[in-house]
Motif scaffolding. Structure first.
Motif, PDB file in Angstrom:
ATOM      1  N   VAL A 143      12.489 -10.597  -8.856  1.00 42.32           N
ATOM      2  CA  VAL A 143      12.670  -9.321  -8.152  1.00 42.32           C
ATOM      3  C   VAL A 143      11.566  -8.347  -8.552  1.00 42.32           C
ATOM      4  N   GLU A 144      11.262  -8.271  -9.843  1.00 36.46           N
ATOM      5  CA  GLU A 144      10.200  -7.375 -10.308  1.00 36.46           C
ATOM      6  C   GLU A 144       8.855  -7.760  -9.697  1.00 36.46           C
ATOM      7  N   GLU A 147       8.876  -6.742  -5.979  1.00 37.16           N
ATOM      8  CA  GLU A 147       8.715  -5.289  -5.852  1.00 37.16           C
ATOM      9  C   GLU A 147       7.272  -4.877  -6.111  1.00 37.16           C
ATOM     10  N   SER A 148       6.661  -5.493  -7.105  1.00 41.65           N
ATOM     11  CA  SER A 148       5.265  -5.190  -7.423  1.00 41.65           C
ATOM     12  C   SER A 148       4.345  -5.585  -6.273  1.00 41.65           C
ATOM     13  N   GLN A 150       5.157  -5.855  -3.119  1.00 39.54           N
ATOM     14  CA  GLN A 150       5.410  -4.972  -1.994  1.00 39.54           C
ATOM     15  C   GLN A 150       4.806  -3.591  -2.212  1.00 39.54           C
ATOM     16  N   GLU A 151       4.816  -3.130  -3.442  1.00 39.42           N
ATOM     17  CA  GLU A 151       4.252  -1.818  -3.753  1.00 39.42           C
ATOM     18  C   GLU A 151       2.730  -1.830  -3.641  1.00 39.42           C
ATOM     19  N   LEU A 184      15.307  -6.846  -2.234  1.00 37.32           N
ATOM     20  CA  LEU A 184      14.401  -5.740  -1.911  1.00 37.32           C
ATOM     21  C   LEU A 184      15.105  -4.738  -1.021  1.00 37.32           C
ATOM     22  N   SER A 185      14.833  -3.462  -1.274  1.00 33.92           N
ATOM     23  CA  SER A 185      15.432  -2.423  -0.435  1.00 33.92           C
ATOM     24  C   SER A 185      14.761  -2.411   0.921  1.00 33.92           C
TER      25      SER A 185
END
Length: 186
Positions: A143-144, A147-148, A150-151, A184-185
């Motif tokens: 997940v981390e 998120e990374s 996607q960011e 992911l949101s």
């Protein structure tokens, strides 16, 4: 000189993801440098300005205070078992824990980092010991990583999945990648 690969027609095959692999190696080198600097400074974690490290230290202290006498006998047994573990295995475990505490790693990626000539250069047995004993949740790591990605480099779910499972990317399992994407949101 980089190793070249050729298909059945003799045409050179270009590897995908080399840039990401280079970035991961550089990040690994930076983390390793931090570990070395920490060791040279006496390895005193309490001198760190990292609030999470301080929080972990405070939690460990609270856990020690709350432990019962049966826990103490278990700790003594565990301590005796740890004495039988080779120093290099213990170091591999400490390095593995530092890696997963500071950046997202899959099990395969962590093993590669520990054994790589550009990483820890640990023998396979020491790296395997570290993988078996490191305190990590690989779903959370996935997940981390998602998120990374996607960011920093927004991509479709399909491309993100490919990046998470790629041998040139994060090397998570398909199940871990699917879990990460589902978390992911919107």
């Amino acid at each position: 000189m980089a190793k070249k690969y050729y298909d059945e027609n003799g045409n050179e095959i270009k590897k995908r993801g080399g840039c990401l692999k280079t970035v991961l190696i550089v990040i690994g080198a930076i983390v390793l440098l931090g570990i070395v600097i920490g060791a040279l400074n006496g390895g005193d974690d309490s001198a760190s300005n990292d609030p999470q490290t301080e929080e972990n230290a405070n939690q460990k202290e609270a856990d020690k205070e709350n432990s019962s006498s049966s826990d103490e006998s278990q700790e003594e047994k565990s301590s005796n078992e740890e004495d039988d573990v080779p120093r290099e295995h213990k170091n591999a475990l400490r390095e593995a824990q530092n890696y997963v505490d500071n950046m997202p790693f899959s099990e395969a990626g962590l093993y590669q980092q520990l054994t790589s000539e550009y990483g820890g250069q640990y023998p396979e047995e020491a790296a395997q010991y570290a993988l078996e004993n490191v305190d990590v949740d690989y779903n959370k790591e996935a997940v981390e990583a998602a998120e990374s990605y996607q960011e920093n480099t927004p991509m479709s779910d399909s491309a993100l999945y490919d990046q998470l499972v790629s041998e040139y990317g994060s090397q998570f399992t398909p199940e871990q990648a699917e879990y990460a994407i589902s978390q992911l949101s919107e």
